[in-house]
Design an enzyme around this catalytic site. Structure first.
Site, PDB file in Angstrom:
ATOM      1  N   CYS A   5     -38.801  67.746 -21.779  1.00  0.00           N
ATOM      2  CA  CYS A   5     -39.013  69.055 -21.159  1.00  0.00           C
ATOM      3  C   CYS A   5     -38.491  70.134 -22.102  1.00  0.00           C
ATOM      4  O   CYS A   5     -37.408  70.002 -22.669  1.00  0.00           O
ATOM      5  CB  CYS A   5     -38.283  69.126 -19.822  1.00  0.00           C
ATOM      6  SG  CYS A   5     -38.382  70.735 -19.020  1.00  0.00           S
ATOM      7  N   PHE A  51     -43.675  76.520 -15.933  1.00  0.00           N
ATOM      8  CA  PHE A  51     -44.598  77.646 -15.822  1.00  0.00           C
ATOM      9  C   PHE A  51     -45.332  77.855 -17.138  1.00  0.00           C
ATOM     10  O   PHE A  51     -44.949  77.328 -18.190  1.00  0.00           O
ATOM     11  CB  PHE A  51     -43.844  78.934 -15.464  1.00  0.00           C
ATOM     12  CG  PHE A  51     -42.789  79.327 -16.480  1.00  0.00           C
ATOM     13  CD1 PHE A  51     -43.129  80.046 -17.624  1.00  0.00           C
ATOM     14  CD2 PHE A  51     -41.458  78.982 -16.297  1.00  0.00           C
ATOM     15  CE1 PHE A  51     -42.176  80.400 -18.562  1.00  0.00           C
ATOM     16  CE2 PHE A  51     -40.486  79.330 -17.228  1.00  0.00           C
ATOM     17  CZ  PHE A  51     -40.847  80.042 -18.366  1.00  0.00           C
ATOM     18  N   GLU A  83     -46.566  81.478 -18.954  1.00  0.00           N
ATOM     19  CA  GLU A  83     -46.374  82.906 -18.707  1.00  0.00           C
ATOM     20  C   GLU A  83     -46.911  83.771 -19.837  1.00  0.00           C
ATOM     21  O   GLU A  83     -46.573  83.575 -21.013  1.00  0.00           O
ATOM     22  CB  GLU A  83     -44.886  83.193 -18.506  1.00  0.00           C
ATOM     23  CG  GLU A  83     -44.575  84.624 -18.096  1.00  0.00           C
ATOM     24  CD  GLU A  83     -43.141  84.749 -17.615  1.00  0.00           C
ATOM     25  OE1 GLU A  83     -42.900  84.504 -16.426  1.00  0.00           O
ATOM     26  OE2 GLU A  83     -42.264  85.069 -18.446  1.00  0.00           O
ATOM     27  N   SER A 122     -37.229  87.562 -20.786  1.00  0.00           N
ATOM     28  CA  SER A 122     -36.899  86.387 -21.588  1.00  0.00           C
ATOM     29  C   SER A 122     -36.454  86.885 -22.952  1.00  0.00           C
ATOM     30  O   SER A 122     -36.865  87.966 -23.399  1.00  0.00           O
ATOM     31  CB  SER A 122     -38.114  85.469 -21.743  1.00  0.00           C
ATOM     32  OG  SER A 122     -38.479  84.887 -20.507  1.00  0.00           O
ATOM     33  N   HIS A 158     -30.370  77.096 -22.350  1.00  0.00           N
ATOM     34  CA  HIS A 158     -31.834  76.937 -22.353  1.00  0.00           C
ATOM     35  C   HIS A 158     -32.526  77.862 -21.363  1.00  0.00           C
ATOM     36  O   HIS A 158     -33.752  77.839 -21.249  1.00  0.00           O
ATOM     37  CB  HIS A 158     -32.219  75.487 -22.077  1.00  0.00           C
ATOM     38  CG  HIS A 158     -32.153  75.071 -20.631  1.00  0.00           C
ATOM     39  ND1 HIS A 158     -31.096  75.359 -19.806  1.00  0.00           N
ATOM     40  CD2 HIS A 158     -33.040  74.370 -19.869  1.00  0.00           C
ATOM     41  CE1 HIS A 158     -31.326  74.856 -18.599  1.00  0.00           C
ATOM     42  NE2 HIS A 158     -32.492  74.255 -18.610  1.00  0.00           N
TER      43      HIS A 158
END
Length: 379
Positions: free
Chosen positions: A77, A138, A140, A268, A287
């Site tokens: 991930c 997600f 984005e 972000s 993270h």
């Protein structure tokens, strides 16, 4: 060096978070429990630390053995950031949302061809390739909010794409195989340890391809091209001369630029890890924002009314959130996460990273409702 403490007989625990970071006592206790395990050499807690299964999320663990539980059920991930050849000023949010909605559907491309092109052996779980998944994953569409380092090559006029996904069913099956008889450490040179590593490495490569396919699907929907900026895994095992490094919800600080996302209603950040970072951080940084409230506690806290769900379908920047699962919409509400500004401030104050750029969310794709079959198919 961080907030470090060492109990006799226990590996040192280093905390890289301030008193304002909303760190739950349960997460700190989990750090200490991990440090008390045989063969664990050091533990680093990062500012996004929060309680998790088989150990806290938002930490790095250096040990003598492989601990599958530390990697968790989604090996590989991670995040991938892409720069699009599309001017952000030309984007019409609602139109872009309509186009990007299809990214939440199953991938109808050549899965076998994708695997072969990347020299990945096929498995029974490949049908989910090119899909986002559930939880906090997600895709984005973003616009640049601010550039802090003009030398990094970030074009403030271009749109960007951030993809957060993993190995889907592969990671889950991998963990299940190794916890069937209870959690136990694996010697790296044992047959069982080698078997885990082969499957782990396959899952990481699969997850990286998964993010790339998602990005290509999104770029195709927007009729543009996507160029990779950076990519990394958050859940993995890395072999170093110092021992076996586990990242459990932690980004690498030794592989270049890293994206640290906020909630889907916050900015972000693209950061550059610092070569001068203290070694006690175990070559890792935060993270993401990290959860403030667990999933179950969010049900009923938000999203109970239609007006509240409509609020959650928009972000504070005027962007869209595509999530047609009511429970998931509540679980992933911005209120469930810590303020990202505090996490970034801790990374800077502890000398772990510097900020390169920030991005605001335009369209976040998470999950759509299962479409009903056509009437003629139901007769």
């Amino acid at each position: 060096m961080g907030n470090s403490h060492h109990v006799d007989g226990r590996a040192p625990v280093h905390g890289f978070y301030s008193s304002s970071s909303w760190i739950e006592g349960a997460a700190v206790r989990q750090l200490e429990m991990v440090a008390d395990l045989d063969g664990v050499r050091a533990v680093a807690g990062l500012p996004d630390l929060h309680p998790g299964k088989f150990g806290p999320v938002g930490c790095a663990i250096l040990a003598d053995h492989i601990h599958p539980g530390f990697v968790g059920s989604d090996a590989g991930c991670g995040m991938a950031l892409y720069q699009l050849d599309l001017a952000s000023r030309r984007i019409r949010v609602d139109k872009a949302a309509d186009r990007l909605r299809d990214v939440a559907k199953p991938y109808d491309g050549d899965i076998a061809g994708e695997l072969a092109a990347h020299e990945l052996a096929p498995s029974d779980l490949d049908a989910s390739l090119g899909t986002i998944g559930g939880g906090n994953h997600f895709c984005e569409l973003q616009a640049v909010e601010q550039v802090f380092d003009e030398t990094a090559g970030i074009d403030r006029d271009r749109a960007f794409l951030l993809v957060h996904s993993g190995s889907r069913g592969l990671g889950h099956a991998l963990l299940e195989r190794h916890v069937a008889d209870g959690l136990k450490p694996l010697a790296p040179d044992s047959a069982e340890g080698q078997s885990y590593l082969v499957a782990h490495d396959h899952a990481l490569r699969w997850a990286r391809l998964n993010r790339d396919v998602i990005a290509r699907r999104a770029a195709s929907a927007l009729r543009c091209e996507a160029d990779p900026v950076c990519e990394c895994s958050h859940n993995c095992v890395v072999h170093r001369s110092e021992g076996v490094l586990h990242r459990k919800g932690a980004a690498p600080s030794d592989q270049g630029l890293v994206v640290v996302p906020g909630s889907r209603g916050a900015l972000s950040y693209l950061v550059a890890p610092l070569a001068t970072a203290p070694k006690e951080a175990l070559w890792s940084i935060a993270h993401g924002a990290g959860r403030k409230f667990d999933r179950s506690s969010m049900i009923g806290r938000v999203g109970a009314t239609r007006s509240d769900r409509e609020r959650l379908a928009r972000n504070p920047f005027g962007g869209r959130v595509i999530c047609e699962d009511r429970a998931l919409l509540a679980e992933e509400a911005p209120e469930a996460y810590k303020p990202i500004a505090g996490v970034i401030a801790d990374l800077e104050s502890f000398g772990l990273a510097r900020v390169v750029a920030s991005f605001r969310p335009l369209v976040t794709v998470k999950k759509i409702a299962v479409e009903r079959r056509h009437k003629e198919d139901r007769r």
